[in-house]
Design an enzyme around this catalytic site. Structure first.
Site, short mmCIF file in Angstrom:
data_model
loop_
_atom_site.label_atom_id
_atom_site.label_comp_id
_atom_site.label_asym_id
_atom_site.label_seq_id
_atom_site.Cartn_x
_atom_site.Cartn_y
_atom_site.Cartn_z
N HIS A 262 42.30 39.26 44.01
CA HIS A 262 43.35 40.16 43.56
C HIS A 262 44.74 39.65 43.97
O HIS A 262 44.92 39.08 45.04
CB HIS A 262 43.13 41.58 44.11
N ASN A 263 45.70 39.85 43.07
CA ASN A 263 47.11 39.50 43.28
C ASN A 263 47.38 38.01 43.32
O ASN A 263 48.50 37.58 43.64
CB ASN A 263 47.67 40.13 44.56
#
Length: 366
Positions: A262-263
């Protein structure tokens, strides 16, 4: 499909030799390619002398510049100024792609609010959610699912079993191989009190009293944003961001079994080879190459034009343009010196043992 040697050479931007009217029906390995019959045949990929040695007289072949087709008894040849680039054009010309019938298969489930572009081909048991936008000429294989409000550009090719999560955005000419998952939740959890992981990061090793802890999910509200001309391999996974989107830049190619947390932000025109794993919130620059099994720790930055050798483990920031190897990853020349030193260790150990024996004898005599 069949094109002539002349037509194929022109489309590849290459020079032709011999009977350029011969029809090319496909490509093959030199040892398995038969001589031309009835004016047509397969084109042998013999772009180095070691491959051309197995050519049979009367064949047609792609050769590297400077090779002599007469020496191999060829009927015709195409000369490749940059062989692998010519090979890319040749394979593209003869790749029929997956068998996805035009139109929408009757078993597909498409929400009435979805917008399907012109000339789309949607296979059996596809599920397309509400608010989805699918660009013109998309080809969607069997058992693909596309979540609500996802937007996919023109000329997409999604192979069977692909999963596209809600709110995912993809540019034009997206290619996703079977089984890939784009837009699953990120692996984000927190404990009410300081966790063991947080304690170790703070203390760099020592731990106080070990106690029970319970993990609480942090939900993923972000999405995944893919640029143009992105390709994603079979069973690769890209997690959605926690708040902002996980991003992959235009032109980046992602191999089978790659994992982006994620990210993560990946730049343009990168190559991420099989089993690469990039932990959450790390940033990878443009034109970066990560070879197979490279691991990238969380919250670090890799600069533009970095090349990481196979199985490298990256724990700290990497400056732009650096070539790195090893675990932990260091500059290539440093890693080579480390490997040389490690190979010398047994000899050094023997020399040290002999030196200790000599010193011991001298002390006993003294």
């Amino acid at each position: 499909m069949a094109v002539t040697i002349a037509e194929l050479a022109q489309s590849l931007g290459a020079q032709a030799w011999g009977d350029t009217g011969i029809r090319v029906t496909g490509a093959g390995e030199p040892s398995a390619t038969a001589p031309v019959r009835s004016g047509s045949g397969q084109l042998a990929l013999a772009m180095a002398p070691k491959y051309a040695e197995t050519l049979r007289p009367g064949c047609i072949a792609i050769l590297a510049e400077g090779m002599e087709p007469q020496a191999y008894g060829l009927a015709a040849a195409i000369f490749a100024p940059r062989p692998r680039l010519v090979m890319a054009g040749l394979t593209r010309a003869f790749d029929a792609g997956p068998d996805i019938a035009p139109g929408v298969h009757p078993t597909a489930v498409i929400d009435p609010s979805a917008i399907i572009g012109a000339d789309a081909a949607i296979g059996p048991f596809v599920v397309i959610g509400s608010g989805v936008t699918l660009g013109p000429r998309a080809r969607i294989g069997a058992h693909v699912s596309i979540g609500r409000d996802a937007r996919i550009g023109e000329d997409a090719l999604l192979h069977p079993g692909v999963r596209i999560g809600h709110n995912v955005i993809a540019g034009d000419r997206l290619i996703v191989q079977p089984g890939a998952v784009i837009g699953g939740d990120g692996f984000s959890f927190v404990t009410p009190e300081e966790s063991g992981i947080e304690e170790i990061r703070r203390t760099l090793g020592p731990r106080a009293d070990i106690r029970q802890q319970h993990w609480t999910r942090i939900h993923s509200l972000g999405a995944v944003d893919l640029g143009d001309d992105v390709e994603i391999g079979a069973n690769a996974t890209i997690d959605r961001g926690t708040i902002r989107s996980t991003r992959v830049g235009s032109g980046t190619k992602i191999d089978n079994l790659v994992m982006l947390g994620h990210n993560v932000t990946v730049g343009r025109d990168c190559l991420l080879c099989s089993q690469v794993g990039i932990a959450g919130s790390s940033t990878v620059g443009d034109r970066v190459v990560l070879a197979g099994k490279v691991g990238v720790s969380d919250n670090i930055t890799i600069g533009d034009d970095v090349i990481a050798g196979g199985a490298a483990k990256i724990f700290t920031r990497v400056p732009a343009g650096r070539v790195i190897l090893g675990n932990p990853a260091v500059k290539m020349e440093t890693q080579l010196e480390i490997q040389k030193a490690m190979r010398r260790l047994p000899r050094f150990a023997q020399q040290l043992s002999k030196l200790q024996e000599t010193v011991t004898r001298l002390l006993e005599k003294g």
